[in-house]
Design a protein around this motif. Structure first.
Motif, PDB file in Angstrom:
ATOM      1  N   PHE A  68       3.587  -2.684  -6.301  1.00 60.31           N
ATOM      2  CA  PHE A  68       3.743  -3.528  -7.493  1.00 60.31           C
ATOM      3  C   PHE A  68       3.502  -5.003  -7.134  1.00 60.31           C
ATOM      4  N   ILE A  69       4.115  -5.444  -6.019  1.00 60.92           N
ATOM      5  CA  ILE A  69       3.925  -6.846  -5.597  1.00 60.92           C
ATOM      6  C   ILE A  69       2.437  -7.089  -5.305  1.00 60.92           C
ATOM      7  N   GLY A  70       1.797  -6.145  -4.604  1.00 59.43           N
ATOM      8  CA  GLY A  70       0.376  -6.293  -4.245  1.00 59.43           C
ATOM      9  C   GLY A  70      -0.516  -6.418  -5.463  1.00 59.43           C
ATOM     10  N   VAL A  71      -0.340  -5.519  -6.443  1.00 58.61           N
ATOM     11  CA  VAL A  71      -1.240  -5.573  -7.603  1.00 58.61           C
ATOM     12  C   VAL A  71      -0.959  -6.819  -8.461  1.00 58.61           C
ATOM     13  N   CYS A  72       0.329  -7.222  -8.532  1.00 58.97           N
ATOM     14  CA  CYS A  72       0.646  -8.448  -9.297  1.00 58.97           C
ATOM     15  C   CYS A  72       0.016  -9.663  -8.624  1.00 58.97           C
ATOM     16  N   LEU A  73       0.130  -9.729  -7.277  1.00 55.72           N
ATOM     17  CA  LEU A  73      -0.489 -10.852  -6.553  1.00 55.72           C
ATOM     18  C   LEU A  73      -2.001 -10.813  -6.720  1.00 55.72           C
ATOM     19  N   GLY A  74      -2.570  -9.596  -6.647  1.00 60.43           N
ATOM     20  CA  GLY A  74      -4.017  -9.438  -6.828  1.00 60.43           C
ATOM     21  C   GLY A  74      -4.442  -9.930  -8.205  1.00 60.43           C
ATOM     22  N   GLN A  75      -3.660  -9.554  -9.213  1.00 58.74           N
ATOM     23  CA  GLN A  75      -3.937  -9.973 -10.585  1.00 58.74           C
ATOM     24  C   GLN A  75      -3.944 -11.512 -10.678  1.00 58.74           C
ATOM     25  N   LEU A  76      -2.943 -12.152 -10.040  1.00 57.61           N
ATOM     26  CA  LEU A  76      -2.849 -13.617 -10.076  1.00 57.61           C
ATOM     27  C   LEU A  76      -3.969 -14.261  -9.267  1.00 57.61           C
ATOM     28  N   ILE A  77      -4.214 -13.709  -8.064  1.00 57.88           N
ATOM     29  CA  ILE A  77      -5.258 -14.282  -7.195  1.00 57.88           C
ATOM     30  C   ILE A  77      -6.633 -14.136  -7.849  1.00 57.88           C
ATOM     31  N   GLY A  78      -6.868 -12.975  -8.461  1.00 55.14           N
ATOM     32  CA  GLY A  78      -8.138 -12.764  -9.159  1.00 55.14           C
ATOM     33  C   GLY A  78      -8.302 -13.738 -10.306  1.00 55.14           C
ATOM     34  N   ALA A  79      -7.189 -14.072 -10.954  1.00 52.95           N
ATOM     35  CA  ALA A  79      -7.252 -14.971 -12.111  1.00 52.95           C
ATOM     36  C   ALA A  79      -7.442 -16.432 -11.704  1.00 52.95           C
ATOM     37  N   LEU A  80      -7.029 -16.784 -10.472  1.00 48.99           N
ATOM     38  CA  LEU A  80      -7.153 -18.182 -10.040  1.00 48.99           C
ATOM     39  C   LEU A  80      -8.600 -18.502  -9.706  1.00 48.99           C
ATOM     40  N   PRO A  81      -9.197 -19.493 -10.361  1.00 49.01           N
ATOM     41  CA  PRO A  81     -10.580 -19.817 -10.012  1.00 49.01           C
ATOM     42  C   PRO A  81     -10.615 -20.377  -8.589  1.00 49.01           C
ATOM     43  N   MET A  88      -9.784  -7.487  -8.937  1.00 46.83           N
ATOM     44  CA  MET A  88     -10.887  -7.104  -9.830  1.00 46.83           C
ATOM     45  C   MET A  88     -10.424  -7.159 -11.295  1.00 46.83           C
ATOM     46  N   TYR A  89      -9.176  -6.736 -11.535  1.00 50.79           N
ATOM     47  CA  TYR A  89      -8.637  -6.793 -12.898  1.00 50.79           C
ATOM     48  C   TYR A  89      -8.375  -8.259 -13.287  1.00 50.79           C
ATOM     49  N   GLY A  90      -7.758  -9.005 -12.360  1.00 49.44           N
ATOM     50  CA  GLY A  90      -7.344 -10.388 -12.658  1.00 49.44           C
ATOM     51  C   GLY A  90      -8.501 -11.306 -12.971  1.00 49.44           C
ATOM     52  N   GLY A  91      -9.644 -11.084 -12.283  1.00 45.75           N
ATOM     53  CA  GLY A  91     -10.797 -11.958 -12.484  1.00 45.75           C
ATOM     54  C   GLY A  91     -11.272 -11.975 -13.924  1.00 45.75           C
ATOM     55  N   THR A  92     -10.986 -10.907 -14.668  1.00 43.03           N
ATOM     56  CA  THR A  92     -11.431 -10.801 -16.061  1.00 43.03           C
ATOM     57  C   THR A  92     -10.776 -11.864 -16.934  1.00 43.03           C
ATOM     58  N   PHE A 111      -3.966   5.279  -6.917  1.00 46.07           N
ATOM     59  CA  PHE A 111      -3.772   5.897  -8.242  1.00 46.07           C
ATOM     60  C   PHE A 111      -2.625   5.173  -8.960  1.00 46.07           C
ATOM     61  N   ILE A 112      -1.516   4.990  -8.219  1.00 43.62           N
ATOM     62  CA  ILE A 112      -0.328   4.356  -8.815  1.00 43.62           C
ATOM     63  C   ILE A 112      -0.646   2.906  -9.201  1.00 43.62           C
ATOM     64  N   GLY A 113      -1.318   2.195  -8.282  1.00 38.91           N
ATOM     65  CA  GLY A 113      -1.652   0.789  -8.524  1.00 38.91           C
ATOM     66  C   GLY A 113      -2.519   0.608  -9.755  1.00 38.91           C
ATOM     67  N   ASN A 114      -3.476   1.515  -9.954  1.00 40.10           N
ATOM     68  CA  ASN A 114      -4.345   1.409 -11.129  1.00 40.10           C
ATOM     69  C   ASN A 114      -3.559   1.633 -12.418  1.00 40.10           C
ATOM     70  N   VAL A 115      -2.565   2.539 -12.383  1.00 43.71           N
ATOM     71  CA  VAL A 115      -1.728   2.752 -13.576  1.00 43.71           C
ATOM     72  C   VAL A 115      -0.919   1.476 -13.860  1.00 43.71           C
ATOM     73  N   ILE A 116      -0.338   0.883 -12.805  1.00 42.79           N
ATOM     74  CA  ILE A 116       0.448  -0.356 -12.989  1.00 42.79           C
ATOM     75  C   ILE A 116      -0.454  -1.447 -13.582  1.00 42.79           C
ATOM     76  N   LEU A 117      -1.671  -1.538 -13.045  1.00 36.45           N
ATOM     77  CA  LEU A 117      -2.579  -2.592 -13.514  1.00 36.45           C
ATOM     78  C   LEU A 117      -2.992  -2.379 -14.967  1.00 36.45           C
ATOM     79  N   LEU A 118      -3.131  -1.113 -15.367  1.00 34.79           N
ATOM     80  CA  LEU A 118      -3.473  -0.842 -16.769  1.00 34.79           C
ATOM     81  C   LEU A 118      -2.343  -1.335 -17.673  1.00 34.79           C
ATOM     82  N   VAL A 119      -1.105  -1.061 -17.259  1.00 40.48           N
ATOM     83  CA  VAL A 119       0.055  -1.508 -18.046  1.00 40.48           C
ATOM     84  C   VAL A 119       0.115  -3.042 -18.066  1.00 40.48           C
ATOM     85  N   LEU A 120      -0.122  -3.648 -16.888  1.00 37.70           N
ATOM     86  CA  LEU A 120      -0.065  -5.117 -16.808  1.00 37.70           C
ATOM     87  C   LEU A 120      -1.145  -5.759 -17.664  1.00 37.70           C
TER      88      LEU A 120
END
Lengths: 150, 510
Positions: free
Chosen positions: B25-38, B73-77, B364-373
């Motif tokens: 959960f921490i990894g995908v949330c950080l990934g989401q934030l890092i991907g979003a940061l230009p 990859m999700y966050g960059g969107t 698999f789990i991370g992708n489900v969390i990311l879909l919810v996020l």
């Protein structure tokens, strides 16, 4: 970009020359196997070939998009940030790494990026606390402690 | 096939422990934030956070770092659609149509289709990974030193050949990476090499200062050149629903983009950015409305986003099965394995089954969390983009310095990180690709050791590379990857010359 290509190729040529010179005295082939200079020789040779090809390509190219350098304000911000980072390494043994890093953050936020005082202090406090709790408290890293013992 | 499913079931047992779930959960949330940061891509984020993982078990650390990789990859969107600045390079095509859709009041639809497309493609790619990795690793057990040398070489030459930008520059920066890796003690004879009398260099230049400097510090310095005080377009939860027409338009784009992305991800050096660009271009050809591309095509967004996530997962196959990273992110992941004391390579699947299958299940789990996020919580993440980047940049720089010190306990390494940060910044300005440097640093030792071992076995003759069919195939692939850009260059020259000749004739006849 033409000038940048030529310059980067020249840097690679110089690096290749350094690799050749620094491994000159080492054996290319030992009794039964390639020696210490074997890999450096081939890597430096490849460096020379690719650099020459890049220079020739750049000289033959008729048009090239200009390199994207920052404006004066951007360059000042980058230069000051870089200088601040090097200052952290220099003053860390005297002041301690954590304290030097906190001072760097304040320098960057207040003087270089010109951000308001209160949000800058809050940001620095949050980052300092995060760094201390993860690296010092959790991972137990012994950072250089300076005259203040922090 | 049944064995793979049983191993995957065991992997779920590993990944579903409370501690591992927390770090996924921490990894995908950080990934989401890092991907979003230009200005901060997943590989930079992974390199920066690598030192933090030393306090946790290896399997948990790798699951968290992989979460950052595909979470990015999700966050960059988000930034691409809401601000028109790609959060990371693989989202560049999303910015083209996604922001146009946002301006038309359809930001929610663009974000929604990106999340669903990324999820479907991601889960599909992980499923394929489950069945492709074990036979590939088993096959790779037949490899000996000549094959490993050629495979590592292919990892570098293919990066130059397939990756975006000038192949010559990519080869040059890979050579720079090899030079960095030569510094230290000769791995076979044990003599000092290129240390210039500095004792700190006797152990060689570690991967981490190079990766943190070239990716992390260089990108932050570059992003400091200008202010990012942007006003992202607002989106609401109720805008996130896709209409039946949108879904009908996108489902094949997701399938095509996901498949193409997975195949490109398998190739060394291509990576998510190339996958997204190719999927977008391919989708334009298949689309019933190609004129919409560039003006707000939702199927273009779906294809690009599905492809980049699928490629990020696909790139793990050569890394897990062969120990050869195909992209900058997988190079960081491979370095993380090495730093945790794990030897990558074809035996990884047998020796570290818990880690590998736990990692696969975690995806698999991370992708489900990311879909919810990314579906109900996308507007909340969008609101985070209002925090000026300038408040985050100093913190990232400080974590880079402190993190490097934490890894090596030496201020010399911190200095090296800064040096490579400056080098990386200058490389960005000179339009020199940085990923080959990191890939070369990671692959150099395998390359040199296996080459020298091969020549020892053959008593100096190069015929050893032509003795086995497998090494011949790999050698042809290396030659092909070097010849491909050369052929492209020759074709371009010929076309240009013909165009110039035609122009001369038309001027003469006028």
């Amino acid at each position: 970009m033409k000038a940048a290509d030529i310059l980067s190729a020249c840097v690679m040529l110089a690096l290749s020359a350094v690799v050749f010179a620094a491994t000159w005295g080492q054996p290319y082939w030992a009794d039964f196997a390639p020696g210490s200079a074997f890999a450096p020789f081939w890597v430096a040779s490849a460096g020379v070939v690719v650099s020459v090809a890049l220079i020739v390509g750049a000289l033959r190219r008729q048009s090239s998009p200009p390199a994207e350098w920052p404006d004066r304000r951007g360059l000042r911000r980058v230069a000051l940030a870089a200088a601040g980072l090097w200052a952290v390494v220099v003053i860390a043994p005297a002041l301690g790494l954590i304290l030097a890093a906190v001072l760097f953050m304040l320098f960057l936020l207040l003087l270089v990026l010109r951000r308001p005082l209160v949000p800058s202090l809050i940001t620095t406090a949050i980052t300092g606390a995060l760094v201390y709790s993860i690296f010092s408290a959790w991972l137990g890293i012994a950072f250089p402690k300076g005259i203040f013992g922090i | 096939m049944i064995d793979a499913l049983v191993s995957l079931g065991h992997g779920f047992g590993v990944a579903l422990t409370p501690m591992n779930l927390l770090f996924i959960f921490i990894g995908v949330c950080l990934g989401q934030l890092i991907g979003a940061l230009p200005g901060l891509g997943p590989s930079a984020g992974m390199a920066l956070l690598l030192p933090v993982t030393f306090g946790i078990p290896p399997a948990t650390a790798i699951m968290m770092l992989a979460g950052i990789m595909y979470g990015g990859m999700y966050g960059g969107t988000l930034t691409s659609v809401l601000v028109n600045v790609p959060g990371e390079a693989a989202s560049v095509m999303t910015a083209v149509d996604g922001h146009k859709l946002a301006k038309q009041g359809r930001a929610g639809a663009a974000l929604s289709v990106s999340a669903i497309g990324s999820f479907i493609a991601g889960v599909g790619a992980v499923t394929a990974l489950v069945f492709v990795t074990p036979p590939l690793a088993e096959f790779a057990l037949k490899f000996s030193s000549p094959e490993f040398f050629l495979l590592a070489t292919l990892g570098i030459t293919a990066t130059a050949s397939i990756g975006a930008g000038s192949p010559l520059k990519a080869i040059m920066t890979a050579i720079f990476g090899l030079m960095i890796a030569l510094v230290g003690t000769d791995p076979i004879l044990g003599t000092a090499r290129l240390t210039f009398g500095t004792t700190e260099l006797l152990d060689g230049i570690d991967f981490l200062p190079v990766a943190i400097g070239i990716f992390g510090i260089a990108e932050v310095l570059s992003s400091l050149e200008q202010s990012y005080d942007s006003e992202p377009i607002k989106t609401r939860l109720r805008d996130m629903w896709l209409s039946a027409a949108d879904w009908a338009e996108c489902r094949m784009a997701i399938l095509r983009g996901g498949t193409l992305g997975f195949l490109i991800g398998l190739m060394p050096g291509a990576g998510p950015t190339v996958a997204a660009i190719l999927a977008y271009v391919t989708e334009k050809r298949f689309s019933k409305h190609p004129e919409r591309f560039g003006e707000g095509a939702i199927d273009g967004v779906a294809a690009a986003e599905s492809a980049n996530n699928s490629a990020a997962h696909g790139a793990l196959i050569p890394m897990l099965a062969l120990g050869i990273p195909g992209s900058a992110s997988t190079a960081v992941l491979l370095a993380a394995l090495v730093l945790q004391g794990i030897r990558p390579g074809p035996t990884l699947l047998v020796e570290q089954a818990d880690l590998v299958w736990g990692l696969v299940a975690s995806m698999f789990i991370g992708n489900v969390i990311l879909l919810v996020l990314n579906l109900p919580l996308a507007p909340a993440f969008g609101a985070l983009l209002r925090i000026p980047y300038e408040y985050l940049a100093p913190g990232i720089l400080v974590i880079s310095l402190v993190g490097t010190f934490a890894t090596t306990l030496s201020l010399f390494s911190v200095g090296l990180t800064l040096f490579f940060g400056m080098v990386g910044y200058l490389m960005m300005k000179a339009d020199l690709p940085r990923a080959p440097v990191v890939l070369a640093v990671v692959l150099a030792q395998l390359m040199e050791t296996s080459l020298r071992q091969s020549l020892m076995l053959s008593e100096g003759t190069l015929w050893i590379f032509l003795e086995r069919p497998l090494s011949i195939v790999l050698l042809l692939l290396v030659i092909g990857s070097l010849a491909l850009p050369l052929l492209g260059l020759l074709t371009r020259h010929r076309t240009e010359r013909r165009r110039r000749a035609e122009a001369k004739i038309s001027i003469a006849t006028e």
